[in-house]
Scaffold this active site. Structure first.
Site, PDB file in Angstrom:
ATOM      1  N   HIS A   1       0.885  -1.160   0.000  1.00  0.00           N
ATOM      2  CA  HIS A   1       0.000   0.000   0.000  1.00  0.00           C
ATOM      3  C   HIS A   1       0.927   1.215   0.000  1.00  0.00           C
ATOM      4  O   HIS A   1       2.075   1.118   0.469  1.00  0.00           O
ATOM      5  CB  HIS A   1      -0.870   0.025   1.264  1.00  0.00           C
ATOM      6  CG  HIS A   1      -1.855  -1.111   1.316  1.00  0.00           C
ATOM      7  ND1 HIS A   1      -1.929  -1.979   2.368  1.00  0.00           N
ATOM      8  CD2 HIS A   1      -2.806  -1.484   0.431  1.00  0.00           C
ATOM      9  CE1 HIS A   1      -2.890  -2.867   2.129  1.00  0.00           C
ATOM     10  NE2 HIS A   1      -3.431  -2.592   0.962  1.00  0.00           N
TER      11      HIS A   1
ATOM     12  N   ASP B   1       2.470   1.685   3.230  1.00  0.00           N
ATOM     13  CA  ASP B   1       3.414   0.655   3.698  1.00  0.00           C
ATOM     14  C   ASP B   1       4.823   1.086   3.295  1.00  0.00           C
ATOM     15  O   ASP B   1       5.803   0.797   3.985  1.00  0.00           O
ATOM     16  CB  ASP B   1       3.157  -0.708   3.025  1.00  0.00           C
ATOM     17  CG  ASP B   1       1.829  -1.340   3.424  1.00  0.00           C
ATOM     18  OD1 ASP B   1       1.450  -1.227   4.603  1.00  0.00           O
ATOM     19  OD2 ASP B   1       1.181  -1.959   2.539  1.00  0.00           O
TER      20      ASP B   1
HETATM   21  C1  3MF Z   1      -9.351  -6.600   0.709  1.00  0.00           C
HETATM   22  C2  3MF Z   1      -8.093  -7.057   0.148  1.00  0.00           C
HETATM   23  C3  3MF Z   1      -6.898  -6.184   0.357  1.00  0.00           C
HETATM   24  C4  3MF Z   1      -6.264  -5.783  -0.937  1.00  0.00           C
HETATM   25  C5  3MF Z   1      -5.099  -4.876  -0.729  1.00  0.00           C
HETATM   26  C6  3MF Z   1      -4.434  -4.447  -1.998  1.00  0.00           C
HETATM   27  C7  3MF Z   1      -5.980  -6.639   2.498  1.00  0.00           C
HETATM   28  O1  3MF Z   1     -10.367  -7.475   0.579  1.00  0.00           O
HETATM   29  O2  3MF Z   1      -8.026  -8.125  -0.419  1.00  0.00           O
HETATM   30  O3  3MF Z   1      -5.953  -6.890   1.140  1.00  0.00           O
HETATM   31  O4  3MF Z   1      -5.835  -6.917  -1.624  1.00  0.00           O
HETATM   32  O5  3MF Z   1      -5.535  -3.799  -0.007  1.00  0.00           O
HETATM   33  O6  3MF Z   1      -5.283  -3.786  -2.843  1.00  0.00           O
END
Ligand code: 3MF
Ligand code: MG
Length: 346
Positions: A51, A54
Site C-alpha cells: 500500500h 506501507d
Molecule cells: C481486501 C483485500 C486487500 C487488498 C489490498 C491491496 C488486504 O479485501 O483483499 O488486502 O488486496 O488492499 O489492494
C-alpha cells in the site's frame, strides 16, 4: 505451450499482522517492517506488494519527504534482493474518503483520491514497479439512493484515465470485490472492471488482479474468472487464498477450504502460462487470530507449498485421459479422476 513460467511468489506486509479483528484487539506483537522484509526470502517469496503507506510513513507530507522515504524503502528492498510488485493507494482509511474517493459525492474527496493516487504512482516509480493496484474499498453504497450509480461508473473511468495520463509507463490493475466494507461495491466483479478497461484512454495499460475470495464472495468460480481475464491478456496479478462460504473475506490458506478449487486455479494459471510475462503468484492470506507469534507466518509458507504441490499434481495429470473423458462427456469419471489425482490415487 503450457508451463513456460517459473512461478515466483509475492505477498503484502499486511499478511503478517497482529490478529486484531472487528470484535477484538491485537493478540500478537507487531513485527517491524524491516523484520518482515527479512522473512520474505526465508518463506520462499521474491516480491513485496505495497500500500502507499506501507512504503512511506505517510503520503500526507511534503512531496520531497515522501520521495526520500520511498528511496529508503527501495534501498531496503534491494538489500534483501526483493522486488516491489505493485503499489496500491490505501484510500479507505482517510477521514476524507469515508464515503468513497473517485466516486464520492464530495468534490474534495474526489480530489484527495486522485492526488493520492498520483502520489502512489510517484512511490511506485521510486520502488521500480509500474503496477498500480486499485482495491476500491469504499467506492459503492450503503444506501442505494445515496449516489448516482451511472455517474459513479463515469467517474471511475475518469479516475483511471487521470492515472494513465499522469504517467505513461504505469499500468492500473483493478482488484474487485462485491461487498465489505460497502453493502454494494461499484464494479463488483472482474468482468465489470474489464468493461471499464476498454473505455479507458489506453486500454492496453488497464487490467486486473483476481483474488480467490473476492470471486467466491460474488458467487463466481475463481478459476473461471482467471481464465476469462487470461483470455483478455489482462490477468496481471492474483491474490490466492480460500474462503468458506458467503461471509466476510476470510483470507484462508490457499486450498484450505476446497482443495479441488485450488487445483483448478493452478491448472488454469499453468495451462495459460501465467507468470511468463513477469507476473507474480500473489497470496493474500491472514493468520488465524488463534495463532501465536511464532506461528503467524505459517499461512504464507504453507499456501506457497500447497500451490507448488498442486502444481506437481497438475503436471502429472494424464492429459490424454482428460481429453478422452471430455470427448466422451463422461464428466462423473472426470470428476473422480481429478479427485483421485488429488489423493495420489489416479
Ligand atoms: C481486501 C483485500 C486487500 C487488498 C489490498 C491491496 C488486504 O479485501 O483483499 O488486502 O488486496 O488492499 O489492494
Ligand atoms: Mg486482496
Amino acid at each position: 505451450m503450457a508451463g513456460k513460467a517459473q512461478f515466483r511468489f509475492s505477498f503484502g506486509p499486511w499478511n503478517i499482522h497482529e490478529g486484531a479483528d472487528v470484535f477484538g484487539p491485537a493478540v500478537r506483537k507487531p513485527v517491524q517492517f524491516a523484520q518482515k522484509l527479512k522473512l520474505y526470502k526465508k518463506l520462499g517469496f521474491d516480491a513485496v506488494q505495497f500500500h502507499d503507506d506501507d512504503a512511506v510513513a505517510s503520503v500526507d507530507v511534503p512531496h520531497e519527504r515522501m520521495i526520500k522515504e520511498a528511496g529508503e524503502m527501495r534501498r531496503m528492498l534491494d538489500g534483501e534482493g526483493l522486488a516491489a510488485e505493485f503499489v496500491a493507494p490505501r484510500l479507505w482509511e482517510h477521514p476524507l474518503t469515508i464515503d468513497g474517493g473517485y466516486t464520492s459525492n464530495d468534490p474534495k474527496a474526489r480530489q484527495y483520491a486522485l492526488e493520492r493516487s498520483k502520489k502512489t504512482i510517484d512511490i511506485a516509480r521510486v520502488l521500480g514497479t509500474s503496477n498500480i493496484v486499485l482495491w476500491p474499498a469504499r467506492e459503492g453504497v450503503y444506501v442505494n439512493e445515496s449516489k448516482d450509480h451511472r455517474l459513479a461508473a463515469e467517474r471511475f473511468v475518469q479516475a483511471v484515465n487521470a492515472m494513465l495520463d499522469y504517467d505513461k509507463a504505469i499500468r492500473v490493475l483493478g482488484e474487485m470485490k462485491p461487498n465489505e466494507p460497502m453493502d454494494q461495491s461499484y464494479l463488483p466483479t472482474t468482468g465489470h472492471f474489464l468493461s471499464i478497461c476498454y473505455l479507458a484512454s489506453d486500454p492496453a495499460r488497464v487490467g486486473v488482479l483476481i483474488e480467490t475470495a473476492h470471486a467466491l464472495l460474488a458467487g463466481l468460480d475463481p478459476a473461471v474468472e482467471m481464465a476469462f481475464a487470461l483470455f483478455h491478456r489482462k490477468l496481471w496479478s492474483v491474490h490466492l487464498n480460500d474462503q468458506n462460504g458467503l461471509k466476510f473475506d476470510e483470507d484462508r490458506i490457499f486450498g484450505a477450504v476446497n482443495l479441488k478449487r485450488a487445483f483448478d486455479q493452478v491448472l488454469v494459471l499453468y495451462d495459460n502460462d501465467y507468470g511468463a510475462g513477469g507476473e507474480y503468484v500473489g497470496l493474500d492470506v491472514k493468520a488465524l487470530r488463534t495463532q501465536s507469534d511464532e506461528l503467524a507466518t505459517r499461512h504464507l509458507s504453507g499456501s506457497r507449498e500447497i500451490f507448488l504441490q498442486l502444481l506437481e499434481v497438475v503436471k502429472k495429470i494424464d492429459r490424454r485421459r482428460l481429453e478422452e473423458l471430455r470427448a466422451s462427456r463422461n464428466y462423473e469419471d472426470l470428476e473422480l479422476f481429478i479427485i483421485k489425482s488429488l489423493m495420489g490415487k489416479a
